[in-house]
Design a protein around this motif. Structure first.
Motif, PDB file in Angstrom:
ATOM      1  N   ALA A 295       0.833  -1.207   0.000  1.00  0.00           N
ATOM      2  CA  ALA A 295       0.000   0.000   0.000  1.00  0.00           C
ATOM      3  C   ALA A 295       0.869   1.259   0.000  1.00  0.00           C
ATOM      4  O   ALA A 295       0.539   2.250  -0.659  1.00  0.00           O
ATOM      5  N   ALA A 296       1.993   1.222   0.710  1.00  0.00           N
ATOM      6  CA  ALA A 296       2.898   2.378   0.746  1.00  0.00           C
ATOM      7  C   ALA A 296       3.547   2.614  -0.614  1.00  0.00           C
ATOM      8  O   ALA A 296       3.773   3.762  -1.020  1.00  0.00           O
TER       9      ALA A 296
ATOM     10  N   LEU B 213      -3.784   3.199  -4.302  1.00  0.00           N
ATOM     11  CA  LEU B 213      -4.647   2.099  -3.866  1.00  0.00           C
ATOM     12  C   LEU B 213      -4.966   2.224  -2.385  1.00  0.00           C
ATOM     13  O   LEU B 213      -4.116   2.626  -1.589  1.00  0.00           O
ATOM     14  N   TYR B 214      -6.199   1.887  -2.036  1.00  0.00           N
ATOM     15  CA  TYR B 214      -6.578   1.859  -0.621  1.00  0.00           C
ATOM     16  C   TYR B 214      -6.002   0.607   0.021  1.00  0.00           C
ATOM     17  O   TYR B 214      -5.879  -0.442  -0.625  1.00  0.00           O
TER      18      TYR B 214
ATOM     19  N   VAL C 125      -6.618  -8.027  -2.342  1.00  0.00           N
ATOM     20  CA  VAL C 125      -5.821  -8.649  -3.408  1.00  0.00           C
ATOM     21  C   VAL C 125      -4.868  -9.693  -2.827  1.00  0.00           C
ATOM     22  O   VAL C 125      -4.769 -10.814  -3.347  1.00  0.00           O
ATOM     23  N   VAL C 126      -4.172  -9.348  -1.749  1.00  0.00           N
ATOM     24  CA  VAL C 126      -3.235 -10.288  -1.117  1.00  0.00           C
ATOM     25  C   VAL C 126      -3.986 -11.523  -0.629  1.00  0.00           C
ATOM     26  O   VAL C 126      -3.553 -12.660  -0.861  1.00  0.00           O
TER      27      VAL C 126
ATOM     28  N   ASP D  48      -5.487 -17.154  -1.094  1.00  0.00           N
ATOM     29  CA  ASP D  48      -6.591 -18.117  -1.139  1.00  0.00           C
ATOM     30  C   ASP D  48      -6.535 -18.959  -2.408  1.00  0.00           C
ATOM     31  O   ASP D  48      -6.790 -20.165  -2.381  1.00  0.00           O
ATOM     32  N   THR D  49      -6.197 -18.325  -3.528  1.00  0.00           N
ATOM     33  CA  THR D  49      -6.098 -19.046  -4.796  1.00  0.00           C
ATOM     34  C   THR D  49      -4.985 -20.087  -4.744  1.00  0.00           C
ATOM     35  O   THR D  49      -5.154 -21.226  -5.199  1.00  0.00           O
TER      36      THR D  49
END
Length: 117
Positions: free
Chosen positions: A11-12, A17-18, A25-26, A31-32
């Motif tokens: 994020a930094a 992006l929030y 996303v991570v 999970d995938t």
């Protein structure tokens, strides 16, 4: 590094992006990978490494406290093998050291030419 630190770092680096979106996303990526491993598939991330599963056969174990023989059931475990680029990055070879190290192409060419003699 734990998952929350990874999310914070990404994020930094991407201020547009929030943090909650980066976290989604991570989580989605992890999970995938977990779902694929659960199906017994292999997950390869070029330059990083490959995740796969390995089956350990059932065996006779020993209770360390009593010395009694105990049966250990079959297990499926996750395995990670680093990619070539990751190994190079971790070992931080300088260009001179890398040139001195025999590459797979050079070694196979030398073996091939030695067989021709």
């Amino acid at each position: 590094m734990i998952k929350s630190e990874l999310v914070t770092r990404i994020a930094a680096r991407n201020p547009h992006l929030y943090q909650r979106d980066v976290e989604n996303v991570v989580n989605s990526i992890l999970d995938t990978i977990s779902d694929a491993l659960g199906r017994g598939d292999r997950v390869e991330l070029r330059g990083f490494g490959a995740f796969s599963v390995k089956t350990r056969d059932a065996r006779a174990g020993r209770n360390p406290r009593t010395g009694e023989t105990v049966s250990v059931s079959e297990k499926v475990i996750p395995v990670f093998k680093t990619g070539k680029e990751m190994r190079k990055r971790l070992n931080l070879l300088t260009p001179e050291e890398e040139a001195a190290e025999p590459s797979e192409d050079r070694v196979s060419a030398e073996l091939y030419s030695s067989r021709l003699k």
